[in-house]
Design a protein around this motif. Structure first.
Motif, mmCIF file in Angstrom:
data_model
loop_
_atom_site.group_PDB
_atom_site.id
_atom_site.type_symbol
_atom_site.label_atom_id
_atom_site.label_comp_id
_atom_site.label_asym_id
_atom_site.label_seq_id
_atom_site.Cartn_x
_atom_site.Cartn_y
_atom_site.Cartn_z
ATOM 1 N N LEU A 60 15.464 13.591 26.642
ATOM 2 C CA LEU A 60 14.939 14.224 28.020
ATOM 3 C C LEU A 60 13.478 13.515 28.174
ATOM 4 C CD1 LEU A 60 15.560 16.207 30.244
ATOM 5 C CD2 LEU A 60 14.691 18.085 28.811
ATOM 6 N N LEU A 61 12.893 13.514 27.455
ATOM 7 C CA LEU A 61 11.432 12.806 27.740
ATOM 8 C C LEU A 61 11.445 11.243 28.377
ATOM 9 C CD1 LEU A 61 9.323 13.845 24.682
ATOM 10 C CD2 LEU A 61 8.634 14.675 27.076
ATOM 11 N N ASP A 62 12.464 10.612 27.845
ATOM 12 C CA ASP A 62 12.610 9.033 28.208
ATOM 13 C C ASP A 62 13.150 9.211 29.638
ATOM 14 O OD1 ASP A 62 11.935 8.481 25.534
ATOM 15 O OD2 ASP A 62 13.666 8.024 24.884
ATOM 16 N N ARG A 63 13.999 10.043 29.870
ATOM 17 C CA ARG A 63 14.646 10.115 31.214
ATOM 18 C C ARG A 63 13.299 10.705 32.314
ATOM 19 N NH1 ARG A 63 17.838 13.793 34.352
ATOM 20 N NH2 ARG A 63 17.920 15.619 32.755
ATOM 21 N N ALA A 64 12.608 11.537 31.736
ATOM 22 C CA ALA A 64 11.685 12.017 32.725
ATOM 23 C C ALA A 64 10.687 10.961 33.066
ATOM 24 C CB ALA A 64 10.887 13.068 31.980
ATOM 25 N N VAL A 65 10.362 10.116 32.096
ATOM 26 C CA VAL A 65 9.328 8.903 32.441
ATOM 27 C C VAL A 65 10.300 7.892 33.163
ATOM 28 C CG1 VAL A 65 7.933 7.196 31.341
ATOM 29 C CG2 VAL A 65 7.975 9.545 30.329
ATOM 30 N N GLU A 66 11.128 7.618 32.665
ATOM 31 C CA GLU A 66 12.103 6.610 33.397
ATOM 32 C C GLU A 66 12.200 6.842 34.991
ATOM 33 O OE1 GLU A 66 15.663 6.476 31.519
ATOM 34 O OE2 GLU A 66 14.664 5.551 29.745
ATOM 35 N N GLU A 67 12.273 8.353 35.402
ATOM 36 C CA GLU A 67 12.469 8.702 36.622
ATOM 37 C C GLU A 67 11.414 8.702 37.516
ATOM 38 O OE1 GLU A 67 15.156 11.993 37.091
ATOM 39 O OE2 GLU A 67 16.640 10.859 35.686
ATOM 40 N N GLY A 68 10.192 8.578 36.666
ATOM 41 C CA GLY A 68 8.847 8.562 37.469
ATOM 42 C C GLY A 68 7.899 9.671 37.251
ATOM 43 N N TYR A 69 8.162 10.507 36.155
ATOM 44 C CA TYR A 69 7.326 11.764 36.142
ATOM 45 C C TYR A 69 6.456 11.736 34.912
ATOM 46 C CZ TYR A 69 11.033 13.431 39.351
ATOM 47 O OH TYR A 69 12.053 13.490 40.166
ATOM 48 N N ALA A 70 6.078 10.427 34.832
ATOM 49 C CA ALA A 70 5.061 10.336 33.549
ATOM 50 C C ALA A 70 3.839 11.218 33.673
ATOM 51 C CB ALA A 70 4.670 8.912 33.357
ATOM 52 N N GLY A 71 3.321 11.403 34.699
ATOM 53 C CA GLY A 71 2.016 12.182 34.800
ATOM 54 C C GLY A 71 2.435 13.672 35.039
#
Length: 307
Positions: free
Chosen positions: A283-294
């Motif tokens: 889920l963390l990987d998907r969040a960052v991939e979708e542009g929510y890193a910050g």
């Protein structure tokens, strides 16, 4: 002259496992006439010794009281009871209404753990059988029943709930969630989700430290205050979810994603299963991939909801 005290409402309790027995005992201690039924009749013995009346069948128990409380193992068992009371269920015609049947005019309070969908279906069935239906979610273990720490969520027929609220309050605090019968189960499962999520972390942490023979009880002295402190951040996460503003100055999803492989690597190195934590990494990987890193953890709530 002082007003006469109202006569305690008779209550029938169907299902005498640990929780059902605790409910029936609480009603008895509060002075309510109580009739009890259980699939295994031997379970009625201790409650009969306290003053309860045993019922040979669910129909006998229902006939004895205007307020019928069910606390069975599953809602499939509740369906079975309704099958018997409806003489085989609702028939080919569906919800045809059975005025004058054994449930006609009764208030059915179902405190069996179940899903919102099950609660809505059972409400429809009970209504068709002439009953008023209230669903409930108990937030207590049996030993807590009737104590200040116990409370129960309720939803469904609000008039029936208000009519019997003082009787139900014997069990603990009463918290009304709405006329949708499924809401009590939703509130209940939501809190239990938080609890099981917390204990998931507890068992993983204790498994990890036990690989080096660190005492679990000793480690719990560190774990409990740390987790308690972290729970203090939940209201802020909730505010971010409600507002839709997920930026954070505490710990971003990018930071969590970078750190999380250390957990999985250490689990493997110490001989501890990673099965509980791998989905969180995904889920963390998907969040960052979708542009929510910050963003902060609150963003993950939206990612979990299937739109």
């Amino acid at each position: 002259m002082p007003a006469a005290k109202p006569t305690p409402t008779p209550v029938s309790v169907l299902g005498l496992g640990m929780m059902g027995s605790a409910l029936a005992s609480a009603f008895l201690r509060a002075g309510h006439p109580v009739t009890v039924w259980n699939r295994s009749p031997a379970r009625t013995g201790p409650l009969v010794a306290q003053g309860a009346l045993p019922a040979a069948t669910p129909a006998d128990a229902v006939a004895a009281s205007p307020l019928v409380v069910l606390c069975l193992l599953t809602n499939d068992n509740v369906d079975e009871v309704l099958d018997g009371l409806g003489e085989g269920g609702l028939g080919e015609g569906g919800l045809d209404g059975l005025d004058g049947g054994p449930l006609a005019g009764k208030t059915l309070v179902n405190l069996t753990n179940g899903t919102p969908e099950q609660a809505r279906a059972l409400s429809a069935r009970a209504t068709a059988l002439g009953a008023r239906y209230v669903d409930g979610g108990i937030m207590a273990v049996p030993q807590m029943i009737a104590s200040p720490a116990a409370y129960v969520f309720y939803s469904g027929d609000e008039e029936a709930y208000e009519t019997h609220r003082s009787t139900l309050a014997v069990l603990g605090g009463t918290r009304w969630t709405g006329t949708d019968p499924g809401l009590a189960a939703l509130y209940d499962l939501g809190l239990l989700t938080g609890m099981y999520g917390m204990f998931t972390g507890v068992v993983q942490a204790l498994a990890l430290v036990r690989t080096e023979n660190i005492g679990a009880e000793e480690y719990a002295e560190l774990l409990v205050p740390w987790m308690t402190a972290m729970l203090g951040g939940v209201p802020e996460i909730a505010r971010a979810v409600d507002s839709g503003s997920h930026l954070t100055d505490v710990s971003s999803l990018a930071v969590s994603q970078a750190a999380f492989p250390n957990f999985l690597s250490t689990f493997r190195a110490q001989g501890v299963s990673t099965e509980l934590f791998e989905p969180f990494q995904a889920l963390l990987d998907r969040a960052v991939e979708e542009g929510y890193a910050g963003d902060g953890a609150s963003r993950m709530v939206e990612l979990l909801i299937k739109r």
